[in-house]
Design a protein around this motif. Structure first.
Motif, mmCIF file in Angstrom:
data_model
loop_
_atom_site.group_PDB
_atom_site.id
_atom_site.type_symbol
_atom_site.label_atom_id
_atom_site.label_comp_id
_atom_site.label_asym_id
_atom_site.label_seq_id
_atom_site.Cartn_x
_atom_site.Cartn_y
_atom_site.Cartn_z
ATOM 1 N N ALA A 132 0.831 -1.207 0.000
ATOM 2 C CA ALA A 132 0.000 0.000 0.000
ATOM 3 C C ALA A 132 0.863 1.254 0.000
ATOM 4 C CB ALA A 132 -0.923 -0.013 1.220
ATOM 5 N N ARG A 133 1.994 1.210 0.726
ATOM 6 C CA ARG A 133 2.873 2.394 0.817
ATOM 7 C C ARG A 133 3.907 2.407 -0.306
ATOM 8 N NH1 ARG A 133 2.224 0.733 6.022
ATOM 9 N NH2 ARG A 133 4.102 -0.525 5.877
ATOM 10 N N LYS A 134 3.947 1.334 -1.085
ATOM 11 C CA LYS A 134 4.899 1.202 -2.197
ATOM 12 C C LYS A 134 6.351 1.372 -1.761
ATOM 13 C CE LYS A 134 2.242 1.649 -6.370
ATOM 14 N NZ LYS A 134 2.300 0.235 -6.679
ATOM 15 N N TRP A 135 6.646 0.876 -0.579
ATOM 16 C CA TRP A 135 8.041 0.876 -0.095
ATOM 17 C C TRP A 135 8.191 -0.200 0.958
ATOM 18 C CZ3 TRP A 135 11.793 1.018 3.597
ATOM 19 C CH2 TRP A 135 13.069 1.429 3.200
ATOM 20 N N GLY A 136 9.262 -0.937 0.857
ATOM 21 C CA GLY A 136 9.531 -1.923 1.901
ATOM 22 C C GLY A 136 10.871 -2.598 1.696
ATOM 23 N N ARG A 137 11.404 -3.104 2.793
ATOM 24 C CA ARG A 137 12.647 -3.868 2.746
ATOM 25 C C ARG A 137 12.451 -5.109 3.605
ATOM 26 N NH1 ARG A 137 13.542 -0.774 -0.786
ATOM 27 N NH2 ARG A 137 15.345 0.577 -1.093
ATOM 28 N N ILE A 138 12.639 -6.263 2.995
ATOM 29 C CA ILE A 138 12.571 -7.508 3.748
ATOM 30 C C ILE A 138 13.941 -8.166 3.641
ATOM 31 C CG2 ILE A 138 11.488 -9.786 3.935
ATOM 32 C CD1 ILE A 138 8.935 -8.487 2.665
ATOM 33 N N ILE A 139 14.523 -8.438 4.804
ATOM 34 C CA ILE A 139 15.868 -9.025 4.848
ATOM 35 C C ILE A 139 15.795 -10.278 5.717
ATOM 36 C CG2 ILE A 139 18.266 -8.666 5.563
ATOM 37 C CD1 ILE A 139 17.600 -5.558 5.271
ATOM 38 N N ASN A 140 16.208 -11.388 5.149
ATOM 39 C CA ASN A 140 16.188 -12.640 5.898
ATOM 40 C C ASN A 140 17.613 -13.028 6.270
ATOM 41 O OD1 ASN A 140 13.337 -12.902 5.495
ATOM 42 N ND2 ASN A 140 13.758 -13.594 3.402
ATOM 43 N N THR A 141 17.842 -13.371 7.529
ATOM 44 C CA THR A 141 19.160 -13.880 7.905
ATOM 45 C C THR A 141 19.189 -15.354 7.523
ATOM 46 O OG1 THR A 141 19.185 -12.384 9.804
ATOM 47 C CG2 THR A 141 20.866 -14.083 9.743
ATOM 48 N N ALA A 142 19.888 -15.645 6.434
ATOM 49 C CA ALA A 142 20.035 -17.052 6.017
ATOM 50 C C ALA A 142 21.326 -17.564 6.647
ATOM 51 C CB ALA A 142 20.020 -17.163 4.505
ATOM 52 N N SER A 143 22.225 -18.085 5.847
ATOM 53 C CA SER A 143 23.459 -18.671 6.377
ATOM 54 C C SER A 143 24.241 -19.235 5.195
ATOM 55 C CB SER A 143 23.099 -19.819 7.331
ATOM 56 O OG SER A 143 24.211 -20.656 7.566
ATOM 57 N N ALA A 144 25.538 -19.465 5.382
ATOM 58 C CA ALA A 144 26.279 -20.252 4.386
ATOM 59 C C ALA A 144 25.547 -21.574 4.147
ATOM 60 C CB ALA A 144 27.701 -20.509 4.880
ATOM 61 N N CYS A 183 18.383 -12.028 1.126
ATOM 62 C CA CYS A 183 18.888 -12.676 2.337
ATOM 63 C C CYS A 183 20.393 -12.498 2.445
ATOM 64 C CB CYS A 183 18.460 -14.133 2.450
ATOM 65 S SG CYS A 183 18.902 -15.229 1.115
ATOM 66 N N ILE A 184 20.824 -12.463 3.696
ATOM 67 C CA ILE A 184 22.243 -12.352 4.027
ATOM 68 C C ILE A 184 22.691 -13.725 4.517
ATOM 69 C CG2 ILE A 184 23.942 -11.272 5.558
ATOM 70 C CD1 ILE A 184 22.077 -8.830 5.761
ATOM 71 N N SER A 185 23.799 -14.199 3.966
ATOM 72 C CA SER A 185 24.271 -15.534 4.336
ATOM 73 C C SER A 185 25.643 -15.483 4.996
ATOM 74 C CB SER A 185 24.296 -16.443 3.101
ATOM 75 O OG SER A 185 22.978 -16.835 2.788
ATOM 76 N N PRO A 186 25.638 -15.323 6.327
ATOM 77 C CA PRO A 186 26.922 -15.283 7.025
ATOM 78 C C PRO A 186 27.523 -16.666 7.185
ATOM 79 C CG PRO A 186 25.120 -14.327 8.365
ATOM 80 C CD PRO A 186 24.506 -15.101 7.238
ATOM 81 N N GLY A 187 28.842 -16.684 7.271
ATOM 82 C CA GLY A 187 29.538 -17.882 7.750
ATOM 83 C C GLY A 187 29.516 -17.832 9.266
ATOM 84 N N TYR A 188 30.613 -18.238 9.909
ATOM 85 C CA TYR A 188 30.672 -18.170 11.377
ATOM 86 C C TYR A 188 30.747 -16.727 11.845
ATOM 87 C CZ TYR A 188 30.993 -22.819 13.415
ATOM 88 O OH TYR A 188 30.695 -24.055 13.900
ATOM 89 N N VAL A 189 29.796 -16.358 12.679
ATOM 90 C CA VAL A 189 29.760 -14.996 13.214
ATOM 91 C C VAL A 189 30.135 -15.056 14.690
ATOM 92 C CG1 VAL A 189 28.363 -12.920 13.503
ATOM 93 C CG2 VAL A 189 27.856 -14.510 11.626
ATOM 94 N N GLY A 249 15.949 -10.229 -4.447
ATOM 95 C CA GLY A 249 16.049 -11.662 -4.753
ATOM 96 C C GLY A 249 17.456 -12.192 -4.596
ATOM 97 N N ALA A 250 18.337 -11.400 -3.976
ATOM 98 C CA ALA A 250 19.745 -11.802 -3.876
ATOM 99 C C ALA A 250 20.017 -12.564 -2.579
ATOM 100 C CB ALA A 250 20.641 -10.564 -3.941
ATOM 101 N N ASN A 251 20.979 -13.454 -2.671
ATOM 102 C CA ASN A 251 21.473 -14.162 -1.491
ATOM 103 C C ASN A 251 22.928 -13.725 -1.330
ATOM 104 O OD1 ASN A 251 22.329 -15.917 0.472
ATOM 105 N ND2 ASN A 251 21.462 -17.756 -0.476
ATOM 106 N N ILE A 252 23.170 -12.823 -0.401
ATOM 107 C CA ILE A 252 24.484 -12.184 -0.307
ATOM 108 C C ILE A 252 25.331 -12.864 0.767
ATOM 109 C CG2 ILE A 252 25.690 -10.007 0.093
ATOM 110 C CD1 ILE A 252 23.089 -8.600 -0.819
ATOM 111 N N SER A 253 26.427 -13.450 0.319
ATOM 112 C CA SER A 253 27.317 -14.165 1.242
ATOM 113 C C SER A 253 28.216 -13.203 1.992
ATOM 114 C CB SER A 253 28.190 -15.157 0.469
ATOM 115 O OG SER A 253 27.399 -16.202 -0.066
ATOM 116 N N MET A 254 28.422 -13.504 3.279
ATOM 117 C CA MET A 254 29.431 -12.793 4.083
ATOM 118 C C MET A 254 30.081 -13.868 4.939
ATOM 119 S SD MET A 254 28.971 -9.587 6.712
ATOM 120 C CE MET A 254 28.661 -8.276 5.564
ATOM 121 N N ASP A 255 30.969 -14.647 4.296
ATOM 122 C CA ASP A 255 31.399 -15.896 4.937
ATOM 123 C C ASP A 255 32.900 -16.145 4.848
ATOM 124 O OD1 ASP A 255 31.790 -16.535 2.287
ATOM 125 O OD2 ASP A 255 30.260 -18.102 2.189
ATOM 126 N N GLY A 256 33.687 -15.066 4.653
ATOM 127 C CA GLY A 256 35.140 -15.230 4.607
ATOM 128 C C GLY A 256 35.609 -16.214 3.543
#
Ligand code: NAD
Length: 261
Positions: A132-144, A183-189, A249-256
């Motif tokens: 309805a507001r035509k704006w939004g951000r959905i971020i899922n904490t995924a994982s390696a 989604c953000i896909s961290p390795g060991y945090v 639609g991206a799965n962004i890795s942050m896993d060293g």
């Protein structure tokens, strides 16, 4: 970047990655709803400290992420208090490690509910307002573990692969509404959870702290360094800004480098 006048709901934000994300959003001026389990006095102290440190409004909702009706009520709570849910971070998660043949069925159901289905229920409840507001951000904490598997983590790996699929599907459905889903896909945090495992592992395997970190915990992580909660939070803030409006639609890795191997 400023997120002033925005509202963020961060599930599982009484500890670790979620808490860092909630504080990072508040630092950018967003009002936040924090969620998760823990000592009531400690949670209240954290809520008050977010308000005091960053001059925003912070509310707490103790919704259990395994209960669909409590999740819907949490989104309604934020919308009623703040007028909107602009940013939703599905972060709550648990782990259980066991061979499949011994994996308790109730543990499987619990991990799928908390680590995967909760995101569906929260997204489902937050979407009408975002559209309805035509704006939004959905971020899922995924994982390696949304990209690769490890033995004995069947439920966790299945849930995290599922989150990656849900992220892509929601991104396609919302692409023309100004709503991005990633989604953000961290390795060991490095979280208290990881830190607390070190003394026991040192004892059990007769290793030094450095050996536990490098040869056990970081065996899969080529940089041999932990990701920090603040690095994950900084990516969540970036994904919430205008510069990231075409990342969806991206799965962004942050896993060293873990998933490069
Ligand atoms: P954590 O244990 O520090 O935090 C988990 C949070 O989820 C806590 O606030 C906890 O209270 C909450 N929670 C658990 N069950 C809940 C429920 N039923 N209802 C509501 N809240 C609930 O763990 P963390 O390391 O910060 O993990 C956060 C997320 O990051 C999880 O999804 C996890 O899978 C993911 N992750 C963590 C790592 C890591 O190495 N720490 C790596 C990759 C992905």
């Amino acid at each position: 970047m400023s997120l002033a006048a925005k509202t963020a709901v961060v599930t599982g934000s009484t500890s670790g990655i979620g808490l860092a994300i909630a504080r990072a959003f508040a630092k950018e001026g967003a009002n936040v709803l924090i969620n998760g389990f823990g000592d009531a006095a400690a949670i209240e102290a954290e809520r008050v400290s977010i308000e005091k440190d960053f001059g925003v409004k912070a509310i707490y909702d103790g919704a259990d992420m395994s209960k669909p009706e409590e999740i819907a009520a949490m989104i309604a709570h934020a919308e009623k208090t703040f007028g909107s849910v602009d940013i939703l971070v599905n972060n709550a998660g648990i782990q259980f490690v066991s061979p499949i043949e011994d994996f308790p069925v109730e543990k499987w159901n619990q991990i799928i509910a908390i680590n995967l289905s909760s995101a569906f229920h929260a997204i489902r409840a937050a979407i009408p307002g975002m559209k309805a507001r035509k704006w939004g951000r959905i971020i899922n904490t995924a994982s390696a573990h949304s990209l690769v598997a490890s033995p004995f983590k069947s439920a966790y790996v299945s849930a995290k692969h599922g989150i990656a699929g849900l992220t892509k599907t929601a991104a396609l459905e919302l692409a023309t509404f100004g709503v991005t889903v990633n989604c953000i896909s961290p390795g060991y945090v490095w979280t208290p959870l990881v830190e607390k495992q070190i003394p026991d592992t040192m004892k059990a395997r007769n290793l030094t702290k450095e050996q536990v970190i490098n040869d056990v915990l970081l065996a899969a992580q080529p940089t041999k360094q932990f990701v920090t909660v603040d690095q994950v939070a900084a990516l969540a803030v970036f994904l919430s800004g205008d510069a990231a409006s075409q990342i969806t639609g991206a799965n962004i890795s942050m896993d060293g480098g873990w998933t490069a191997a």
